[in-house]
Write an enzyme that holds these catalytic residues in place. Sequence first.
Site, PDB file in Angstrom:
ATOM      1  N   GLU A   1     -10.989  16.938  -2.684  1.00 18.40           N
ATOM      2  CA  GLU A   1     -11.944  15.946  -2.185  1.00 18.40           C
ATOM      3  C   GLU A   1     -11.611  15.473  -0.779  1.00 18.40           C
ATOM      4  O   GLU A   1     -12.524  15.276   0.049  1.00 18.40           O
ATOM      5  CB  GLU A   1     -12.035  14.766  -3.155  1.00 18.40           C
ATOM      6  CG  GLU A   1     -10.738  14.047  -3.441  1.00 18.40           C
ATOM      7  CD  GLU A   1     -10.876  13.128  -4.654  1.00 18.40           C
ATOM      8  OE1 GLU A   1     -11.250  11.961  -4.472  1.00 18.40           O
ATOM      9  OE2 GLU A   1     -10.595  13.586  -5.777  1.00 18.40           O
TER      10      GLU A   1
ATOM     11  N   ASN B   1       0.037  11.704   0.695  1.00 16.84           N
ATOM     12  CA  ASN B   1       0.831  10.540   0.282  1.00 16.84           C
ATOM     13  C   ASN B   1       1.382  10.771  -1.121  1.00 16.84           C
ATOM     14  O   ASN B   1       0.808  11.536  -1.891  1.00 16.84           O
ATOM     15  CB  ASN B   1      -0.062   9.287   0.258  1.00 16.84           C
ATOM     16  CG  ASN B   1      -0.462   8.843   1.645  1.00 16.84           C
ATOM     17  OD1 ASN B   1       0.376   8.743   2.530  1.00 16.84           O
ATOM     18  ND2 ASN B   1      -1.741   8.574   1.835  1.00 16.84           N
TER      19      ASN B   1
ATOM     20  N   ASN C   1     -10.786  15.149  -8.815  1.00 21.02           N
ATOM     21  CA  ASN C   1     -11.729  15.887  -7.965  1.00 21.02           C
ATOM     22  C   ASN C   1     -13.042  16.190  -8.675  1.00 21.02           C
ATOM     23  O   ASN C   1     -14.122  16.093  -8.098  1.00 21.02           O
ATOM     24  CB  ASN C   1     -11.103  17.205  -7.501  1.00 21.02           C
ATOM     25  CG  ASN C   1     -10.030  17.000  -6.449  1.00 21.02           C
ATOM     26  OD1 ASN C   1      -9.907  15.925  -5.882  1.00 21.02           O
ATOM     27  ND2 ASN C   1      -9.257  18.034  -6.184  1.00 21.02           N
TER      28      ASN C   1
ATOM     29  N   ALA D   1      -7.958  22.031  -0.649  1.00 25.82           N
ATOM     30  CA  ALA D   1      -9.406  22.238  -0.635  1.00 25.82           C
ATOM     31  C   ALA D   1     -10.085  21.302  -1.626  1.00 25.82           C
ATOM     32  O   ALA D   1     -11.138  21.616  -2.177  1.00 25.82           O
ATOM     33  CB  ALA D   1      -9.731  23.699  -0.967  1.00 25.82           C
TER      34      ALA D   1
ATOM     35  N   TYR E   1       0.876  -1.171   0.000  1.00 25.70           N
ATOM     36  CA  TYR E   1       0.000   0.000   0.000  1.00 25.70           C
ATOM     37  C   TYR E   1       0.912   1.218   0.000  1.00 25.70           C
ATOM     38  O   TYR E   1       2.079   1.142  -0.385  1.00 25.70           O
ATOM     39  CB  TYR E   1      -0.923  -0.102   1.227  1.00 25.70           C
ATOM     40  CG  TYR E   1      -2.075   0.868   1.272  1.00 25.70           C
ATOM     41  CD1 TYR E   1      -2.860   1.127   0.156  1.00 25.70           C
ATOM     42  CD2 TYR E   1      -2.404   1.513   2.463  1.00 25.70           C
ATOM     43  CE1 TYR E   1      -3.919   2.001   0.215  1.00 25.70           C
ATOM     44  CE2 TYR E   1      -3.476   2.390   2.535  1.00 25.70           C
ATOM     45  CZ  TYR E   1      -4.225   2.630   1.404  1.00 25.70           C
ATOM     46  OH  TYR E   1      -5.280   3.507   1.467  1.00 25.70           O
TER      47      TYR E   1
ATOM     48  N   GLU F   1     -12.058   4.976  -6.276  1.00 31.18           N
ATOM     49  CA  GLU F   1     -10.702   5.213  -5.785  1.00 31.18           C
ATOM     50  C   GLU F   1      -9.905   6.046  -6.781  1.00 31.18           C
ATOM     51  O   GLU F   1      -9.815   5.706  -7.965  1.00 31.18           O
ATOM     52  CB  GLU F   1      -9.998   3.865  -5.569  1.00 31.18           C
ATOM     53  CG  GLU F   1      -8.713   3.950  -4.797  1.00 31.18           C
ATOM     54  CD  GLU F   1      -8.932   4.363  -3.347  1.00 31.18           C
ATOM     55  OE1 GLU F   1      -8.089   5.129  -2.838  1.00 31.18           O
ATOM     56  OE2 GLU F   1      -9.914   3.922  -2.739  1.00 31.18           O
ATOM     57  N   ASP F   2      -9.354   7.159  -6.305  1.00 30.71           N
ATOM     58  CA  ASP F   2      -8.402   7.972  -7.060  1.00 30.71           C
ATOM     59  C   ASP F   2      -8.959   8.489  -8.388  1.00 30.71           C
ATOM     60  O   ASP F   2      -8.251   8.535  -9.398  1.00 30.71           O
ATOM     61  CB  ASP F   2      -7.092   7.202  -7.276  1.00 30.71           C
ATOM     62  CG  ASP F   2      -6.288   7.100  -5.986  1.00 30.71           C
ATOM     63  OD1 ASP F   2      -6.712   7.696  -4.981  1.00 30.71           O
ATOM     64  OD2 ASP F   2      -5.238   6.435  -5.981  1.00 30.71           O
TER      65      ASP F   2
ATOM     66  N   LYS G   1      -5.649  -2.018  -2.506  1.00 31.11           N
ATOM     67  CA  LYS G   1      -6.775  -1.818  -1.586  1.00 31.11           C
ATOM     68  C   LYS G   1      -7.430  -3.147  -1.233  1.00 31.11           C
ATOM     69  O   LYS G   1      -7.753  -3.414  -0.066  1.00 31.11           O
ATOM     70  CB  LYS G   1      -7.817  -0.893  -2.223  1.00 31.11           C
ATOM     71  CG  LYS G   1      -7.392   0.551  -2.329  1.00 31.11           C
ATOM     72  CD  LYS G   1      -7.587   1.289  -1.008  1.00 31.11           C
ATOM     73  CE  LYS G   1      -7.248   2.763  -1.162  1.00 31.11           C
ATOM     74  NZ  LYS G   1      -7.468   3.544   0.057  1.00 31.11           N
TER      75      LYS G   1
ATOM     76  N   ASP H   1     -13.447   6.364  -1.197  1.00 32.03           N
ATOM     77  CA  ASP H   1     -12.517   6.278  -0.069  1.00 32.03           C
ATOM     78  C   ASP H   1     -11.703   7.558   0.104  1.00 32.03           C
ATOM     79  O   ASP H   1     -11.371   7.934   1.225  1.00 32.03           O
ATOM     80  CB  ASP H   1     -11.572   5.089  -0.261  1.00 32.03           C
ATOM     81  CG  ASP H   1     -10.712   4.840   0.957  1.00 32.03           C
ATOM     82  OD1 ASP H   1     -11.268   4.709   2.059  1.00 32.03           O
ATOM     83  OD2 ASP H   1      -9.473   4.799   0.819  1.00 32.03           O
ATOM     84  N   ASP H   2     -11.399   8.249  -0.991  1.00 34.78           N
ATOM     85  CA  ASP H   2     -10.618   9.489  -0.895  1.00 34.78           C
ATOM     86  C   ASP H   2     -11.408  10.584  -0.196  1.00 34.78           C
ATOM     87  O   ASP H   2     -10.816  11.482   0.411  1.00 34.78           O
ATOM     88  CB  ASP H   2     -10.202   9.958  -2.292  1.00 34.78           C
ATOM     89  CG  ASP H   2      -9.440   8.896  -3.049  1.00 34.78           C
ATOM     90  OD1 ASP H   2      -8.399   8.463  -2.556  1.00 34.78           O
ATOM     91  OD2 ASP H   2      -9.915   8.473  -4.119  1.00 34.78           O
TER      92      ASP H   2
ATOM     93  N   ASN I   1      -4.019   6.257   8.396  1.00 32.70           N
ATOM     94  CA  ASN I   1      -4.108   5.402   7.221  1.00 32.70           C
ATOM     95  C   ASN I   1      -5.559   4.985   7.003  1.00 32.70           C
ATOM     96  O   ASN I   1      -6.208   4.464   7.912  1.00 32.70           O
ATOM     97  CB  ASN I   1      -3.223   4.164   7.455  1.00 32.70           C
ATOM     98  CG  ASN I   1      -2.948   3.395   6.188  1.00 32.70           C
ATOM     99  OD1 ASN I   1      -3.836   3.224   5.363  1.00 32.70           O
ATOM    100  ND2 ASN I   1      -1.729   2.921   6.040  1.00 32.70           N
TER     101      ASN I   1
ATOM    102  N   ARG J   1      -6.011  10.428 -10.607  1.00 34.69           N
ATOM    103  CA  ARG J   1      -5.362  11.122  -9.491  1.00 34.69           C
ATOM    104  C   ARG J   1      -4.818  10.073  -8.527  1.00 34.69           C
ATOM    105  O   ARG J   1      -5.355   9.839  -7.460  1.00 34.69           O
ATOM    106  CB  ARG J   1      -6.370  12.045  -8.786  1.00 34.69           C
ATOM    107  CG  ARG J   1      -5.718  13.046  -7.847  1.00 34.69           C
ATOM    108  CD  ARG J   1      -6.722  13.616  -6.878  1.00 34.69           C
ATOM    109  NE  ARG J   1      -7.353  12.602  -6.052  1.00 34.69           N
ATOM    110  CZ  ARG J   1      -6.798  12.070  -4.974  1.00 34.69           C
ATOM    111  NH1 ARG J   1      -5.585  12.420  -4.598  1.00 34.69           N
ATOM    112  NH2 ARG J   1      -7.448  11.161  -4.278  1.00 34.69           N
TER     113      ARG J   1
END
Length: 581
Positions: free
Chosen positions: A314, A419, A259, A312, A112, A255-256, A183, A278-279, A464, A165
């Site tokens: 997600e 990260n 925005n 500013a 991860y 996931e990712d 994940k 999740d973000d 995390n 992203r």
Amino acid sequence: MLSRMLAALRPCVASARWVHTKEKGKPLMLNPRTNKGMAFNLRERQILGLQGLLPPKIETQNIQALRFKRNLDKMTDPLEKYIYLMGIQERNERLFYRVLMEDIERLMPIVYTPTVGLACSQYGHIFRRPKGLFISILDRGHIRSILDNWPETNVNAVVVTDGERILGLGDLGVYGMGIPVGKLCLYTACAGIRPEWCLPVCIDVGTNNQTLLKDPFYMGLYQKRDRSQLYDDLIDEFMEAVVDKYGQDTLIQFEDFGNHNAFRFLRKYREKYCTFNDDIQGTASVALAGLLAAQRTIGKPITEHRVLFLGAGEAALGIANLIVMAMMEAGVSQADARKKIWMFDKYGLLVQGREDIDSNQEGFVHPSPGNVQSFLDAVNLLKPTAIIGVAGAGPLFTKEVLAAMGNLNDRPIIFALSNPTNKAECTAEDAYTITQGRCLFASGSPFGPVTLSDGRVFTPGQGNNAYIFPGVALAVILSGVRHISDTIFLQAAKTLAEQLTDKDMEQGRLYPPLSNIREVSLRMAVKIVEYVYAKGMAFRYPEPMDKNSFVRASVWNTQYDSFLPDIYDWPGSAQEPPKIE
């Protein structure tokens, strides 16, 4: 799907589980789900056509795990370790998860963040074998048939990305597949969700990364990202195909995504499907848990904090909205709660009069407090009790910022959550050193213990998301939740904060040790199962009376199955037939 899933919810037992398989010989060994390496016993080798295909020694899983760990210990390069670990997963799934679970604190940063980011950036160069399902924009109209190609029929959880992203690395296109794979590894390692229930998906609509478009090893479409209506049509078709194939209560984790798509997809799908981002929501929950833990440490309720975000997007908005929800639960109005939260991005503070404000940010736009040219100016003017970094822009919590936080607060809260590690807003060492050990610190990627000049040792907490999403996913899957409310993530945050012990807090932790994450996740799943049934959000009946036993009975274990056939005698099969008169 329900009957198949409930059949799998059996208690973990000490003896090996018997499993029927039609595969024999080499195919049995090439399937990571059935391969046991040299742990196949003599009868299995003889009956299943394996005799001679393996060295004569019969090994225990203990010896295999020891070999695995020793080989890892010889490696120093994180990417080399990642390649080796994922190679084992491709060959022997149960052995992979056993080693990962037994050394989760050391190996999570490999499978991860932060190493998975490096692996994604090099994905086409370290490629060995495809994992997950790749769906491109050229596949429109055929996604249901593509899902039919996936070998598992009982999928309960999907993690999907479009690669725009990836962590703090930006647009990596199909190289982003490493994120859903990583994940879902943690779904199993942290919460015991069966690997065959999990499906990683990468949606390829092109990439705007010029380096990848010139890379001969890139594995996706050589085109710019499609931002037309075709993109939305593709995602719509994908969502419909998943529930058509696997059922309405199939969990779909976004996931990712960029925005601009993350928020609108969450709004668009959350009331129609069993989905979360999740973000936005996982990050929010783990950050709120850290603030609730800090509240326990310093005795200041969350309603009395002033929070300044660096970023500013997600993550910041997700955290801010969940903080507001927690404050409202404590009796503060939404308007007053929002007044306690400020955001600073690359264009400055979110203040009235800025023309680039989007609809997601409007709740946190305030009148200008004065002349703010830098983040340090914002800290000095707004006097926050907590700063939370989620910009992914590197070390912007400068020594001056940290010193200002130390001067303004007896116990400043400093969360550097970006990260991977090189994108963190500051190091743990700087945070503790500059504030003379008074700060409450958490980071997104791991930092080691910090020893100050006076001999005090602090163990920084890692905020995390893995503390949140596996336990939430397990509860959602087991209880048949169809729509995931933000209140579930509020419950997850509170449950996580409650599991912090006095000893943990004395060490400077805001989260339990990662080595305890399996138990943390199971307790969280139990609490959420209790919550969703109490609130009428669960749709799997009959409702289990003992929810703790129900959750723990579902947990997958890493012990090898037995593939010996079910041999038995018929009653009376040895009797003589009647004589023919």
